[in-house]
Design an enzyme around this catalytic site. Structure first.
Site, PDB file in Angstrom:
ATOM      1  N   GLY A   1       0.806  -1.208   0.000  1.00 28.03           N
ATOM      2  CA  GLY A   1       0.000   0.000   0.000  1.00 28.03           C
ATOM      3  C   GLY A   1       0.845   1.266   0.000  1.00 28.03           C
ATOM      4  O   GLY A   1       1.945   1.319  -0.550  1.00 28.03           O
ATOM      5  N   SER A   2       0.338   2.288   0.673  1.00 24.30           N
ATOM      6  CA  SER A   2       0.904   3.634   0.564  1.00 24.30           C
ATOM      7  C   SER A   2       2.322   3.766   1.130  1.00 24.30           C
ATOM      8  O   SER A   2       2.986   4.769   0.852  1.00 24.30           O
ATOM      9  CB  SER A   2      -0.007   4.636   1.271  1.00 24.30           C
ATOM     10  OG  SER A   2      -1.260   4.715   0.625  1.00 24.30           O
ATOM     11  N   VAL A   3       2.804   2.804   1.917  1.00 22.94           N
ATOM     12  CA  VAL A   3       4.136   2.962   2.502  1.00 22.94           C
ATOM     13  C   VAL A   3       5.234   2.957   1.441  1.00 22.94           C
ATOM     14  O   VAL A   3       6.345   3.427   1.703  1.00 22.94           O
ATOM     15  CB  VAL A   3       4.428   1.873   3.562  1.00 22.94           C
ATOM     16  CG1 VAL A   3       3.554   2.047   4.782  1.00 22.94           C
ATOM     17  CG2 VAL A   3       4.273   0.479   2.975  1.00 22.94           C
TER      18      VAL A   3
END
Length: 571
Positions: free
Chosen positions: A303-305
């Protein structure tokens, strides 16, 4: 001339011997037959009736070669604190055929062993036709001596070693366990089995018919103890990371989680905690789920990491400039019939704003400007989709799709962390390039004699710029504000990922993630926190994983004696 000759008389010869009488002949033959019969009878007696006795006597008077157990090497943390040690124990065994039938003696033996008499009798009956059975394995020397003091015939002792883990469940998945024969079965115990086990010795002995040692004749081969293993782990940080992770999993009623902390200067694993766990010193009722080292063997969509990593790839390859601004209105966009959404309409965002707001629309629009697959190429250079090379059994490689016939939606998804899979250890290793001016450091579970030479992956100026953007992500008023550490500047990125299931994504099932680097002025640690399926209203990475990072990193920086670097305005 003799007188007989002179007289002309011929001398008489002696009469011939008289033939043997029949009675005497029969007597001699009878004696011969009886002797042969006695000889055959004795042979039959020795081979049939006295065979067990003679075989036992023969065995009792033969030379034996005994094995001398080798002491298994110790596993310690980077400061020499023991994590796995071997202690001497005694195994009691018996020859069932020599055990007494007396109920009193058997009752005394059962009581000393801590067993029921009926249970002991059943086991003896099961092994009645054999000459060996275990009575009790891996007893303390004191407990074994109480049994041997009974002097029950047929009971013998053998020296062995038992593995003990002082930290218990705190480091269980990383260290692994040994089986009842002290052979590595999981984790580092299995990975370094030949090195830790050593080489058993041999000695020639003479034993009596009951298997007791009569004389130690000679040493054939000395036992070579196993080597000691020094891990990169700092047990102080490990205890603290495990405590905070367990508290967070309990608080959010999550399925599990992981924390990985790397030394930003060397890539050494300073802490690696997992939930659920187990006590390797007491495996009764063990849940197999607790055996899994989730930080290394589990993979998932990040995801966004990974947005900072994708941003670095796009900046380095000229897809964006320092002044690039992206219009993310109206907060969603459709690509290949797939709708990509932000939490709300953020309007115009610069590069730092895209990371701070974690805009999927902004990342997608930037990714679609690329003409070459630079994002997956950068991911691979950072170690994603490849084995971390730690040697840990079952370490995951993750996956990055090959750039063949990619659709625009797949191209965009990679920029905001979907369509690929990684492990927590791989994530932490990738971000060492951001913390180390573009040089990625391979992770090491063992303590290194000197820091390794990093692999240049990202331009140093780009790495510093992205680190600065991540610094602004963790600030008061942002979604990552709970990751703030008093006294220190923190660079980080949150992530909230829907869990997959057969046929698609699960409803209301998420993973909460946070990746952080601290302190920003001179990075010392890179930490990844993952909480699996937190239940309740709080499931975003900023609400669930970021607070764990704050507590873990704050304690670690103080324990490592890292000077504060926070600016007055940050405080």
């Amino acid at each position: 001339m003799s007188a007989d000759a002179r007289s002309g008389v011929t001398p008489r010869r002696p009469p011939p011997t008289a033939p043997m009488g029949k009675a005497r002949y029969r007597l001699i033959m009878t004696l011969v037959v009886l002797g042969l019969a006695l000889l055959v009878g004795r042979i039959v007696d020795l081979h049939v009736f006295d065979r067990p006795f003679l075989q036992g006597q023969g065995d009792a008077r033969t030379l034996r070669t005994d094995t001398i157990p080798a002491h298994r090497g110790m596993i310690t943390d980077r400061h020499g604190e023991p994590l796995a040690i071997s202690t001497p124990v005694v195994t009691l065994w018996a020859n069932p055929q020599d055990l007494p039938d007396d109920d009193i003696q058997r009752l005394m033996l059962a009581n000393a062993l801590g067993q029921e008499l009926d249970t002991l009798n059943e086991r003896i009956a099961r092994y009645a036709e054999r000459e060996f059975m275990y009575l009790q394995r891996r007893m303390t020397p004191e407990a074994a001596q109480r049994v041997l003091a009974l002097r029950v015939p047929g009971v013998h002792a053998r020296e062995e070693y038992k593995r003990y883990y002082p930290a218990g469940e705190v480091s269980a998945q990383l260290l692994g366990v040994t089986n009842i024969d002290d052979l590595g079965q999981e984790g580092l115990e299995l990975a370094y089995q030949p090195y830790l086990a050593g080489v058993p010795g041999k000695r020639r002995v003479l034993k009596d018919r009951r298997g007791r040692l009569v004389r130690d004749l000679e040493l054939l081969q000395e036992a070579q103890p196993g080597g000691d293993l020094t891990l990169a782990l700092d047990q102080r940080l490990q205890y603290m990371a495990y405590r905070e992770l367990k508290a967070a999993v309990t608080e959010h009623d999550a399925d599990g989680g992981s924390v990985v902390m790397l030394d930003a200067r060397s890539g050494e694993v300073l802490a690696m905690a997992n939930q659920p766990s187990y006590n390797p010193n007491d495996r009764a009722g063990l849940d197999p789920q607790g055996l899994r080292n989730r930080a290394i063997v589990d993979t998932y969509e990040p995801g966004s990491v990974v947005k900072p990593l994708a941003m670095a790839a796009m900046i380095e390859h000229g897809a964006v400039s320092p002044g690039t601004v992206v219009d993310t209105a109206p907060g969603w966009m459709v690509i290949d019939r797939f709708t990509i959404k932000d939490i709300r309409n953020y309007g115009d965002l610069d590069l730092a704003g895209i990371l701070r707001k974690s805009s999927n629309v902004g990342m997608s629009k930037l990714a679609l400007r690329l003409e070459e697959p630079v994002i997956p190429a950068t991911y691979r250079a950072l170690g994603l989709g490849q084995s971390p090379g730690t040697g840990f059994p079952g370490e995951a490689t993750g996956s990055i799709p090959a750039p063949v016939r990619w659709s625009s939606s797949q191209w965009a998804a990679l920029s905001y962390g979907y369509g690929l899979s990684v492990s927590a250890l791989q994530l932490a290793s990738a971000f060492t390039a951001i913390a180390n001016e573009g040089q990625r450091l391979p992770p090491s579970l063992l303590k290194l004699a000197e820091p390794p030479v990093g692999e240049p992956v990202i331009d140093p100026d780009v790495a510093r710029r992205v680190l600065g953007m991540m610094d602004r992500v963790v600030a008061p008023g942002t979604g990552a504000r709970r990751a703030l550490v008093p006294g220190y500047r923190v660079a980080g990125k949150t992530g909230t990922v829907r869990k997959t299931a057969a046929g698609g994504y699960q409803e209301k099932a998420y993973r909460s993630l946070f990746v952080g680097i601290a302190p920003v002025s001179d990075p010392r640690i890179v930490t990844v926190v993952m909480i699996d399926h937190p239940r309740g209203d709080s499931y975003y990475g900023g609400a669930v994983a970021a607070p764990v990072f704050s507590r873990v990193a704050g304690n670690a920086l103080r324990l490592l004696d890292v000077p504060p670097d926070a600016r007055a305005q940050d405080e």
